[in-house]
Scaffold this motif. Structure first.
Motif, PDB file in Angstrom:
ATOM      1  N   ILE A 164       0.781  -1.262  -0.161  1.00 41.33           N
ATOM      2  CA  ILE A 164       0.093  -0.087   0.016  1.00 41.33           C
ATOM      3  C   ILE A 164       0.949   1.125   0.069  1.00 41.33           C
ATOM      4  N   TYR A 165       0.568   2.026  -0.955  1.00 39.92           N
ATOM      5  CA  TYR A 165       1.480   3.211  -1.028  1.00 39.92           C
ATOM      6  C   TYR A 165       0.504   4.501  -0.772  1.00 39.92           C
ATOM      7  N   PRO A 166       0.919   5.584  -0.012  1.00 41.13           N
ATOM      8  CA  PRO A 166       0.307   6.771  -0.048  1.00 41.13           C
ATOM      9  C   PRO A 166       0.456   7.546  -1.334  1.00 41.13           C
ATOM     10  N   VAL A 167      -0.698   7.803  -1.960  1.00 35.06           N
ATOM     11  CA  VAL A 167      -0.773   8.297  -3.200  1.00 35.06           C
ATOM     12  C   VAL A 167      -0.064   9.873  -3.450  1.00 35.06           C
ATOM     13  N   GLU A 168      -0.249  10.624  -2.268  1.00 40.71           N
ATOM     14  CA  GLU A 168       0.290  12.311  -2.576  1.00 40.71           C
ATOM     15  C   GLU A 168       2.044  11.996  -2.579  1.00 40.71           C
ATOM     16  N   SER A 169       2.709  11.277  -1.530  1.00 36.42           N
ATOM     17  CA  SER A 169       4.070  11.490  -1.682  1.00 36.42           C
ATOM     18  C   SER A 169       4.485  10.678  -2.703  1.00 36.42           C
ATOM     19  N   THR A 170       3.689   9.367  -2.899  1.00 30.31           N
ATOM     20  CA  THR A 170       4.283   8.537  -3.968  1.00 30.31           C
ATOM     21  C   THR A 170       4.296   9.164  -5.455  1.00 30.31           C
ATOM     22  N   CYS A 171       3.302   9.857  -5.823  1.00 35.20           N
ATOM     23  CA  CYS A 171       3.061  10.814  -7.030  1.00 35.20           C
ATOM     24  C   CYS A 171       4.141  11.749  -7.173  1.00 35.20           C
ATOM     25  N   ALA A 172       4.363  12.462  -6.075  1.00 37.89           N
ATOM     26  CA  ALA A 172       5.336  13.643  -6.068  1.00 37.89           C
ATOM     27  C   ALA A 172       6.810  13.021  -6.350  1.00 37.89           C
ATOM     28  N   PHE A 173       7.107  11.981  -5.826  1.00 34.16           N
ATOM     29  CA  PHE A 173       8.146  11.236  -6.072  1.00 34.16           C
ATOM     30  C   PHE A 173       8.454  10.745  -7.706  1.00 34.16           C
ATOM     31  N   LEU A 174       7.402   9.899  -8.042  1.00 32.70           N
ATOM     32  CA  LEU A 174       7.527   9.611  -9.494  1.00 32.70           C
ATOM     33  C   LEU A 174       7.435  10.805 -10.279  1.00 32.70           C
ATOM     34  N   ARG A 175       7.042  11.901 -10.186  1.00 28.93           N
ATOM     35  CA  ARG A 175       7.147  12.910 -11.017  1.00 28.93           C
ATOM     36  C   ARG A 175       8.614  13.648 -11.186  1.00 28.93           C
ATOM     37  N   LYS A 176       9.556  13.270 -10.182  1.00 30.64           N
ATOM     38  CA  LYS A 176      10.674  13.647 -10.086  1.00 30.64           C
ATOM     39  C   LYS A 176      11.638  12.511 -10.453  1.00 30.64           C
ATOM     40  N   GLY A 177      11.612  11.447  -9.868  1.00 33.56           N
ATOM     41  CA  GLY A 177      12.540  10.446  -9.813  1.00 33.56           C
ATOM     42  C   GLY A 177      12.458   9.267 -11.137  1.00 33.56           C
ATOM     43  N   HIS A 178      13.287   8.744 -11.304  1.00 30.10           N
ATOM     44  CA  HIS A 178      13.248   7.672 -12.328  1.00 30.10           C
ATOM     45  C   HIS A 178      13.217   6.299 -11.632  1.00 30.10           C
ATOM     46  N   ILE A 179      12.271   5.452 -12.129  1.00 30.62           N
ATOM     47  CA  ILE A 179      12.131   3.813 -11.748  1.00 30.62           C
ATOM     48  C   ILE A 179      12.453   2.840 -12.675  1.00 30.62           C
TER      49      ILE A 179
END
Length: 252
Positions: A164-179
């Motif tokens: 389970i991922y918190p949406v707000e913080s995860t989306c903020a990371f995904l917009r900046k970081g590469h996975i």
């Protein structure tokens, strides 16, 4: 905080299995008003039709997103998370489409997430006799390296896709970081979120490997890919070692 939950399922080649997963999730979703987001990751036409039919007959709680081509689990996850944010969900349980995870654990995991909404709530596999030996060995290998590159003994499992991922913080990371877009995804996002200081908890989930199941894991290719992911993490760990050391001292 107004807690709103959804389930995200990236799908590639697992049309029939995903159909059964959705059917088994239906009582829980109707009782808890949980929505499901399916991401069709560039499947063939037969699988697309199965997913369209599944979404159509469960339109009250299933949303289907279609990728034109196969882009990998990491990209499907990113697209699904952005859709969850757009729909107003605060937390998303990502699980695999192949039916290996015990979905009866969903209520427990969501309760743990509600108790600590800022944390990642992660599953670790309880394998039964159907688990191939190379899968168990792969988990041990990955978990050992995760402990090394995060300076943490608390990562019980890094490959289990039941989280389970918190949406707000995860989306903020995904917009900046590469996975990593493919088989390194589950490891990549877990370590990078931990490096960013995200807290986590681990709980068991039973995992079963059907005899006739379709696997998207290719032992040689994907083990090489995962090894490369850890090579990059080891280099990143050296750069971050002062921060990791400070966190370890402060934690004590």
């Amino acid at each position: 905080m107004d807690y709103r939950q959804a389930i995200l399922i990236p799908v590639y080649k697992h049309g029939k299995a995903c159909e059964r997963v959705v059917e088994n999730l239906k009582p829980f979703c109707e009782e808890s008003q949980t929505k499901i987001i399916l991401v069709d990751d560039g499947n063939d036409e037969d699988t697309k039709n199965i997913l369209r039919e599944t979404a159509g007959k469960n339109s009250g709680f299933v949303t289907l997103i279609e990728n034109e081509r196969n882009r990998g689990k990491g990209v499907a996850f990113r697209i699904g998370m952005e859709k969850a944010k757009e729909m107003g969900f605060t937390h998303v349980l990502q699980l695999d489409a192949d039916g290996q995870h015990d979905i009866g654990r969903c209520p427990f995991f969501f309760e743990k997430s509600k108790e600590s909404p800022e944390k990642l709530i992660c599953g670790y596999p309880e394998f039964d006799e159907t688990a191939p030996g190379h899968r168990k060995g792969g988990h041990k290998f990955a978990n050992t390296w995760c402990a090394i590159v995060t300076w943490s003994g608390g990562i019980v499992d890094s490959l289990c896709g039941f989280r389970i991922y918190p949406v707000e913080s995860t989306c903020a990371f995904l917009r900046k970081g590469h996975i990593d877009s493919r088989m390194g995804f589950d490891i990549d996002i877990l370590i990078k979120l931990i490096w960013r200081g995200v807290k986590y908890e681990f709980y068991p989930v039973k995992v079963t490997y059907p005899i006739d199941g379709i696997s998207n894991f290719h032992p040689f290719r994907d083990n090489v890919r995962i090894s490369w992911v850890f090579t990059k993490f080891f280099c990143g760990m050296i750069v971050r070692s002062p921060i990791l050391l400070w966190r370890k001292i402060r934690g004590r």
